[in-house]
Scaffold this motif. Structure first.
Motif, PDB file in Angstrom:
ATOM      1  N   HIS A   1       4.740  13.035  -1.598  1.00 36.82           N
ATOM      2  CA  HIS A   1       4.304  11.428  -0.962  1.00 36.82           C
ATOM      3  C   HIS A   1       3.166  10.929  -2.270  1.00 36.82           C
ATOM      4  O   HIS A   1       2.595  10.356  -2.451  1.00 36.82           O
ATOM      5  CB  HIS A   1       4.193  11.931   0.620  1.00 36.82           C
ATOM      6  CG  HIS A   1       3.288  10.497   1.457  1.00 36.82           C
ATOM      7  ND1 HIS A   1       2.179  10.163   1.781  1.00 36.82           N
ATOM      8  CD2 HIS A   1       4.372   9.274   1.592  1.00 36.82           C
ATOM      9  CE1 HIS A   1       2.586   8.964   2.263  1.00 36.82           C
ATOM     10  NE2 HIS A   1       3.730   8.710   2.201  1.00 36.82           N
ATOM     11  N   GLU A   2       2.051  12.304  -1.813  1.00 36.63           N
ATOM     12  CA  GLU A   2       0.548  11.626  -2.776  1.00 36.63           C
ATOM     13  C   GLU A   2       1.360  11.888  -4.515  1.00 36.63           C
ATOM     14  O   GLU A   2       0.843  10.629  -4.746  1.00 36.63           O
ATOM     15  CB  GLU A   2       0.110  12.717  -3.173  1.00 36.63           C
ATOM     16  CG  GLU A   2      -0.214  14.197  -1.383  1.00 36.63           C
ATOM     17  CD  GLU A   2       0.930  14.284  -0.902  1.00 36.63           C
ATOM     18  OE1 GLU A   2       1.303  14.822  -1.021  1.00 36.63           O
ATOM     19  OE2 GLU A   2       0.127  14.680   0.442  1.00 36.63           O
ATOM     20  N   GLY A   3       2.266  12.059  -4.109  1.00 39.60           N
ATOM     21  CA  GLY A   3       2.831  11.686  -6.568  1.00 39.60           C
ATOM     22  C   GLY A   3       3.347  10.311  -6.055  1.00 39.60           C
ATOM     23  O   GLY A   3       3.171   9.633  -6.964  1.00 39.60           O
ATOM     24  N   ALA A   4       4.029   9.503  -4.803  1.00 40.37           N
ATOM     25  CA  ALA A   4       4.771   8.371  -4.841  1.00 40.37           C
ATOM     26  C   ALA A   4       3.430   7.768  -5.236  1.00 40.37           C
ATOM     27  O   ALA A   4       3.511   6.829  -5.471  1.00 40.37           O
ATOM     28  CB  ALA A   4       5.336   8.554  -3.830  1.00 40.37           C
ATOM     29  N   LEU A   5       2.721   7.629  -4.239  1.00 44.46           N
ATOM     30  CA  LEU A   5       1.707   7.244  -3.847  1.00 44.46           C
ATOM     31  C   LEU A   5       0.821   6.690  -5.251  1.00 44.46           C
ATOM     32  O   LEU A   5       0.079   5.711  -4.966  1.00 44.46           O
ATOM     33  CB  LEU A   5       1.151   7.493  -2.589  1.00 44.46           C
ATOM     34  CG  LEU A   5       0.886   7.340  -1.250  1.00 44.46           C
ATOM     35  CD1 LEU A   5      -0.155   7.837  -0.426  1.00 44.46           C
ATOM     36  CD2 LEU A   5       1.497   5.972  -1.186  1.00 44.46           C
ATOM     37  N   ALA A   6       0.739   7.947  -5.496  1.00 43.53           N
ATOM     38  CA  ALA A   6      -0.092   8.385  -6.981  1.00 43.53           C
ATOM     39  C   ALA A   6       0.764   7.094  -7.709  1.00 43.53           C
ATOM     40  O   ALA A   6      -0.128   6.442  -9.055  1.00 43.53           O
ATOM     41  CB  ALA A   6      -0.370   8.951  -8.023  1.00 43.53           C
ATOM     42  N   ALA A   7       1.883   6.901  -8.474  1.00 44.58           N
ATOM     43  CA  ALA A   7       2.726   6.423  -9.430  1.00 44.58           C
ATOM     44  C   ALA A   7       2.252   4.978  -8.371  1.00 44.58           C
ATOM     45  O   ALA A   7       2.596   4.292  -9.336  1.00 44.58           O
ATOM     46  CB  ALA A   7       4.222   6.627  -9.395  1.00 44.58           C
ATOM     47  N   LEU A   8       2.460   4.529  -7.901  1.00 43.22           N
ATOM     48  CA  LEU A   8       2.271   3.423  -6.379  1.00 43.22           C
ATOM     49  C   LEU A   8       0.835   2.186  -7.470  1.00 43.22           C
ATOM     50  O   LEU A   8       0.810   1.918  -7.526  1.00 43.22           O
ATOM     51  CB  LEU A   8       2.729   2.913  -5.829  1.00 43.22           C
ATOM     52  CG  LEU A   8       3.470   2.617  -4.505  1.00 43.22           C
ATOM     53  CD1 LEU A   8       4.186   2.864  -3.304  1.00 43.22           C
ATOM     54  CD2 LEU A   8       4.617   1.776  -5.293  1.00 43.22           C
TER      55      LEU A   8
END
Length: 71
Positions: free
Chosen positions: A25-32
């Protein structure tokens, strides 16, 4: 059961969508967050655009969802 986080970027009104898959989830939020920053640099983000897990910028829509992996 493990899951992945999927970001869908709807790029036009014809329904074309870019999909990226992230392990956390953290990786996805970082990408966003990176995409949000890129668009802000281009001037595509206004003060009223919110930085949330799902956001809309002019004709683009970004959505994040979680999908459970099946073994």
């Amino acid at each position: 059961m493990p899951s992945v986080f999927i970001i869908e970027e709807k790029v036009d009104y014809e329904g074309d969508t870019l999909v990226s898959i992230h392990a956390t989830h953290e990786g996805a939020l970082a990408a966003l967050g990176r995409k949000h920053a890129e668009l802000a640099e281009l001037g595509a983000i206004g003060l009223l655009d919110m930085r949330t897990e799902d956001f809309r910028v002019r004709d683009r829509v970004f959505q994040i969802s979680e999908k459970t992996l099946e073994v």
